[in-house]
Design a protein around this motif. Structure first.
Motif, PDB file in Angstrom:
ATOM      1  N   LEU A 174       0.846  -1.194   0.000  1.00  0.00           N
ATOM      2  CA  LEU A 174       0.000   0.000   0.000  1.00  0.00           C
ATOM      3  C   LEU A 174       0.884   1.248   0.000  1.00  0.00           C
ATOM      4  O   LEU A 174       1.904   1.293   0.700  1.00  0.00           O
ATOM      5  CB  LEU A 174      -0.910   0.009   1.226  1.00  0.00           C
ATOM      6  N   ALA A 175       0.502   2.226  -0.795  1.00  0.00           N
ATOM      7  CA  ALA A 175       1.241   3.489  -0.820  1.00  0.00           C
ATOM      8  C   ALA A 175       0.996   4.243   0.482  1.00  0.00           C
ATOM      9  O   ALA A 175      -0.075   4.159   1.079  1.00  0.00           O
ATOM     10  CB  ALA A 175       0.798   4.333  -2.008  1.00  0.00           C
ATOM     11  N   GLU A 176       2.008   4.977   0.915  1.00  0.00           N
ATOM     12  CA  GLU A 176       1.942   5.765   2.147  1.00  0.00           C
ATOM     13  C   GLU A 176       2.247   7.224   1.817  1.00  0.00           C
ATOM     14  O   GLU A 176       2.831   7.517   0.764  1.00  0.00           O
ATOM     15  CB  GLU A 176       2.959   5.232   3.163  1.00  0.00           C
ATOM     16  N   PRO A 177       1.882   8.147   2.710  1.00  0.00           N
ATOM     17  CA  PRO A 177       2.192   9.566   2.456  1.00  0.00           C
ATOM     18  C   PRO A 177       3.672   9.809   2.170  1.00  0.00           C
ATOM     19  O   PRO A 177       4.020  10.692   1.379  1.00  0.00           O
ATOM     20  CB  PRO A 177       1.755  10.253   3.750  1.00  0.00           C
ATOM     21  N   SER A 178       4.547   9.004   2.750  1.00  0.00           N
ATOM     22  CA  SER A 178       5.993   9.178   2.512  1.00  0.00           C
ATOM     23  C   SER A 178       6.400   8.791   1.086  1.00  0.00           C
ATOM     24  O   SER A 178       7.522   9.080   0.661  1.00  0.00           O
ATOM     25  CB  SER A 178       6.793   8.336   3.524  1.00  0.00           C
ATOM     26  N   ASP A 179       5.501   8.157   0.341  1.00  0.00           N
ATOM     27  CA  ASP A 179       5.789   7.764  -1.043  1.00  0.00           C
ATOM     28  C   ASP A 179       5.421   8.849  -2.056  1.00  0.00           C
ATOM     29  O   ASP A 179       5.702   8.690  -3.254  1.00  0.00           O
ATOM     30  CB  ASP A 179       5.005   6.491  -1.410  1.00  0.00           C
ATOM     31  N   VAL A 180       4.791   9.920  -1.610  1.00  0.00           N
ATOM     32  CA  VAL A 180       4.261  10.928  -2.539  1.00  0.00           C
ATOM     33  C   VAL A 180       5.337  11.491  -3.453  1.00  0.00           C
ATOM     34  O   VAL A 180       5.162  11.554  -4.678  1.00  0.00           O
ATOM     35  CB  VAL A 180       3.533  12.058  -1.780  1.00  0.00           C
ATOM     36  N   ASP A 181       6.477  11.904  -2.906  1.00  0.00           N
ATOM     37  CA  ASP A 181       7.535  12.497  -3.736  1.00  0.00           C
ATOM     38  C   ASP A 181       8.051  11.499  -4.773  1.00  0.00           C
ATOM     39  O   ASP A 181       8.285  11.864  -5.933  1.00  0.00           O
ATOM     40  CB  ASP A 181       8.698  12.991  -2.867  1.00  0.00           C
ATOM     41  N   ALA A 182       8.218  10.248  -4.356  1.00  0.00           N
ATOM     42  CA  ALA A 182       8.695   9.218  -5.281  1.00  0.00           C
ATOM     43  C   ALA A 182       7.663   8.968  -6.376  1.00  0.00           C
ATOM     44  O   ALA A 182       8.027   8.734  -7.534  1.00  0.00           O
ATOM     45  CB  ALA A 182       9.006   7.924  -4.521  1.00  0.00           C
ATOM     46  N   LEU A 183       6.384   9.031  -6.029  1.00  0.00           N
ATOM     47  CA  LEU A 183       5.337   8.833  -7.035  1.00  0.00           C
ATOM     48  C   LEU A 183       5.281  10.005  -8.015  1.00  0.00           C
ATOM     49  O   LEU A 183       5.054   9.798  -9.213  1.00  0.00           O
ATOM     50  CB  LEU A 183       3.977   8.644  -6.348  1.00  0.00           C
ATOM     51  N   VAL A 184       5.500  11.217  -7.516  1.00  0.00           N
ATOM     52  CA  VAL A 184       5.548  12.381  -8.412  1.00  0.00           C
ATOM     53  C   VAL A 184       6.654  12.173  -9.444  1.00  0.00           C
ATOM     54  O   VAL A 184       6.456  12.400 -10.650  1.00  0.00           O
ATOM     55  CB  VAL A 184       5.778  13.686  -7.615  1.00  0.00           C
ATOM     56  N   LYS A 185       7.818  11.702  -9.003  1.00  0.00           N
ATOM     57  CA  LYS A 185       8.940  11.447  -9.923  1.00  0.00           C
ATOM     58  C   LYS A 185       8.599  10.311 -10.879  1.00  0.00           C
ATOM     59  O   LYS A 185       8.925  10.369 -12.075  1.00  0.00           O
ATOM     60  CB  LYS A 185      10.207  11.109  -9.122  1.00  0.00           C
ATOM     61  N   PHE A 186       7.943   9.271 -10.359  1.00  0.00           N
ATOM     62  CA  PHE A 186       7.544   8.133 -11.193  1.00  0.00           C
ATOM     63  C   PHE A 186       6.658   8.602 -12.346  1.00  0.00           C
ATOM     64  O   PHE A 186       6.908   8.265 -13.507  1.00  0.00           O
ATOM     65  CB  PHE A 186       6.800   7.106 -10.327  1.00  0.00           C
ATOM     66  N   PHE A 187       5.642   9.388 -12.025  1.00  0.00           N
ATOM     67  CA  PHE A 187       4.732   9.873 -13.070  1.00  0.00           C
ATOM     68  C   PHE A 187       5.421  10.849 -14.020  1.00  0.00           C
ATOM     69  O   PHE A 187       5.172  10.836 -15.227  1.00  0.00           O
ATOM     70  CB  PHE A 187       3.498  10.519 -12.439  1.00  0.00           C
ATOM     71  N   ALA A 188       6.305  11.685 -13.484  1.00  0.00           N
ATOM     72  CA  ALA A 188       7.019  12.657 -14.324  1.00  0.00           C
ATOM     73  C   ALA A 188       7.950  11.968 -15.324  1.00  0.00           C
ATOM     74  O   ALA A 188       8.223  12.508 -16.398  1.00  0.00           O
ATOM     75  CB  ALA A 188       7.815  13.622 -13.446  1.00  0.00           C
ATOM     76  N   ASN A 189       8.429  10.771 -14.980  1.00  0.00           N
ATOM     77  CA  ASN A 189       9.359  10.044 -15.838  1.00  0.00           C
ATOM     78  C   ASN A 189       8.684   9.261 -16.960  1.00  0.00           C
ATOM     79  O   ASN A 189       9.369   8.691 -17.812  1.00  0.00           O
ATOM     80  CB  ASN A 189      10.218   9.084 -14.999  1.00  0.00           C
ATOM     81  N   GLN A 190       7.358   9.232 -16.955  1.00  0.00           N
ATOM     82  CA  GLN A 190       6.655   8.485 -17.998  1.00  0.00           C
ATOM     83  C   GLN A 190       6.469   9.368 -19.232  1.00  0.00           C
ATOM     84  O   GLN A 190       6.275  10.573 -19.116  1.00  0.00           O
ATOM     85  CB  GLN A 190       5.302   7.980 -17.488  1.00  0.00           C
ATOM     86  N   GLU A 241       4.735  11.118 -22.509  1.00  0.00           N
ATOM     87  CA  GLU A 241       3.419  11.751 -22.665  1.00  0.00           C
ATOM     88  C   GLU A 241       2.359  10.768 -23.153  1.00  0.00           C
ATOM     89  O   GLU A 241       1.212  10.804 -22.710  1.00  0.00           O
ATOM     90  CB  GLU A 241       3.534  12.921 -23.647  1.00  0.00           C
ATOM     91  N   GLU A 242       2.751   9.845 -24.020  1.00  0.00           N
ATOM     92  CA  GLU A 242       1.775   8.890 -24.562  1.00  0.00           C
ATOM     93  C   GLU A 242       1.251   7.914 -23.505  1.00  0.00           C
ATOM     94  O   GLU A 242       0.212   7.282 -23.705  1.00  0.00           O
ATOM     95  CB  GLU A 242       2.360   8.113 -25.743  1.00  0.00           C
ATOM     96  N   ALA A 243       1.957   7.804 -22.378  1.00  0.00           N
ATOM     97  CA  ALA A 243       1.484   6.926 -21.301  1.00  0.00           C
ATOM     98  C   ALA A 243       0.163   7.427 -20.724  1.00  0.00           C
ATOM     99  O   ALA A 243      -0.602   6.661 -20.135  1.00  0.00           O
ATOM    100  CB  ALA A 243       2.530   6.833 -20.191  1.00  0.00           C
ATOM    101  N   TYR A 244      -0.115   8.717 -20.906  1.00  0.00           N
ATOM    102  CA  TYR A 244      -1.324   9.315 -20.334  1.00  0.00           C
ATOM    103  C   TYR A 244      -2.442   9.509 -21.348  1.00  0.00           C
ATOM    104  O   TYR A 244      -3.442  10.155 -21.060  1.00  0.00           O
ATOM    105  CB  TYR A 244      -0.961  10.643 -19.664  1.00  0.00           C
ATOM    106  N   GLU A 245      -2.262   8.915 -22.522  1.00  0.00           N
ATOM    107  CA  GLU A 245      -3.322   8.989 -23.523  1.00  0.00           C
ATOM    108  C   GLU A 245      -4.590   8.299 -23.022  1.00  0.00           C
ATOM    109  O   GLU A 245      -5.702   8.757 -23.256  1.00  0.00           O
ATOM    110  CB  GLU A 245      -2.855   8.340 -24.836  1.00  0.00           C
ATOM    111  N   PHE A 246      -4.409   7.180 -22.308  1.00  0.00           N
ATOM    112  CA  PHE A 246      -5.552   6.414 -21.816  1.00  0.00           C
ATOM    113  C   PHE A 246      -5.607   6.357 -20.288  1.00  0.00           C
ATOM    114  O   PHE A 246      -6.550   5.816 -19.721  1.00  0.00           O
ATOM    115  CB  PHE A 246      -5.504   4.980 -22.360  1.00  0.00           C
ATOM    116  N   PHE A 247      -4.601   6.861 -19.603  1.00  0.00           N
ATOM    117  CA  PHE A 247      -4.536   6.769 -18.134  1.00  0.00           C
ATOM    118  C   PHE A 247      -4.589   8.170 -17.541  1.00  0.00           C
ATOM    119  O   PHE A 247      -3.578   8.874 -17.481  1.00  0.00           O
ATOM    120  CB  PHE A 247      -3.232   6.067 -17.713  1.00  0.00           C
ATOM    121  N   LYS A 248      -5.784   8.604 -17.126  1.00  0.00           N
ATOM    122  CA  LYS A 248      -5.957   9.937 -16.543  1.00  0.00           C
ATOM    123  C   LYS A 248      -6.898   9.875 -15.332  1.00  0.00           C
ATOM    124  O   LYS A 248      -7.908  10.571 -15.287  1.00  0.00           O
ATOM    125  CB  LYS A 248      -6.540  10.899 -17.578  1.00  0.00           C
ATOM    126  N   PRO A 249      -6.588   9.055 -14.336  1.00  0.00           N
ATOM    127  CA  PRO A 249      -7.516   8.903 -13.214  1.00  0.00           C
ATOM    128  C   PRO A 249      -7.507  10.082 -12.242  1.00  0.00           C
ATOM    129  O   PRO A 249      -8.480  10.313 -11.521  1.00  0.00           O
ATOM    130  CB  PRO A 249      -7.014   7.635 -12.516  1.00  0.00           C
TER     131      PRO A 249
END
Length: 197
Positions: A54-70, A72-80
Motif C-alpha cells: 500500500l502506498a503511504e504519504p511518505s511515497d508521494v515524492d517518489a510517485l511524483v517522480k515516477f509519473f514525471a518520468n513516464q 506523454e503517450e502513457a497518459y493517452e488512456f490513463f488519466k484517473p
C-alpha cells in the motif's frame, strides 16, 4: 447515467464532490474495517521478485517522480487523477482508494489502485513504468487487483478504450472480462471477473 452525473458533479461542483468523497470514504472504512486490516498480508503473499504494498504519504515524492518520468503517450488512456504532489497526496490519504505500488529493489516500477464505493463496486486503474514494460508486471498487477477486490468483497470495474490494445490484452491475461456497455466517449465499461481455471 450515474457515471455521467458523477463527472458533472466533479467538474462543476467540486465542493459537493469533495463532501461525497469524504462520506463514501468514511462509510467504506467503517463497513470494511476488518477486510482492510488484512490487505498488507494479502499483498505480502502476492510479492516475489516484485514487492506489492500500500502506498503511504511518505511515497508521494517518489510517485511524483515516477509519473514525471513516464512519456506523454502513457497518459493517452490513463488519466484517473492529476499527478502533482497535492493530487497524489489526496488520493493516498483517501481511505476509499486502495493505492498500491509495485517495487523492485526500492524502485517504483508500477502503480495501481482500486477506487472503492459503499455500493460494493470498485474501479481500477494501473500503469507500469516505461522501462519495465514487457516483463509481465501488468498481468501480475491484474491478478493482485482481483485478489484485493475479492478480499474486500467488491465487484471490480473499469473503462478501457478499444484502441488501447495493450490494456485490453493485459486485462484478458489476468481476468475474464465482461463488457457491460460502450460509454459516450467510446470506452468499454468492463467488469473484471476472476480467471476461470
Amino acid at each position: 447515467m450515474l457515471y455521467k452525473l458523477a463527472h458533472i458533479i466533479k467538474e462543476r461542483f467540486g465542493f459537493i464532490w469533495d463532501f461525497i468523497e469524504w462520506v463514501n470514504a468514511t462509510l467504506f472504512c467503517i463497513t470494511h474495517k476488518k477486510q482492510l486490516k488484512t490487505l498488507p498480508a494479502v499483498l505480502s503473499e502476492c510479492s516475489s521478485e516484485y514487492k506489492f504494498r500500500l502506498a503511504e504519504p511518505s511515497d508521494v515524492d517518489a510517485l511524483v517522480k515516477f509519473f514525471a518520468n513516464q512519456p506523454e503517450e502513457a497518459y493517452e488512456f490513463f488519466k484517473p487523477h492529476n499527478f502533482d504532489a497535492k493530487a497524489i497526496k489526496k488520493v493516498v490519504n483517501n481511505k476509499a482508494f486502495q493505492t498500491i505500488i509495485v517495487c523492485h529493489e526500492q524502485i517504483i516500477v508500477g502503480y495501481f489502485f482500486l477506487r472503492c464505493f459503499v455500493n460494493g463496486k470498485c474501479f481500477r486503474g494501473k500503469i507500469v513504468d516505461k522501462n519495465w514494460q514487457g516483463k509481465g508486471i501488468a498481468k501480475q498487477m491484474g491478478i493482485v487487483m482481483t485478489k484485493v477486490s475479492q478480499t474486500l468483497g467488491m465487484r471490480m470495474f473499469g473503462s478501457i478504450s478499444p484502441e488501447n490494445y495493450a490494456s485490453l490484452a493485459s486485462a484478458k491475461a489476468s481476468n475474464e472480462i465482461k463488457i457491460h456497455q460502450t460509454l459516450e466517449n467510446g470506452y468499454y465499461y468492463i467488469e473484471f471477473l476472476p480467471k476461470k481455471d
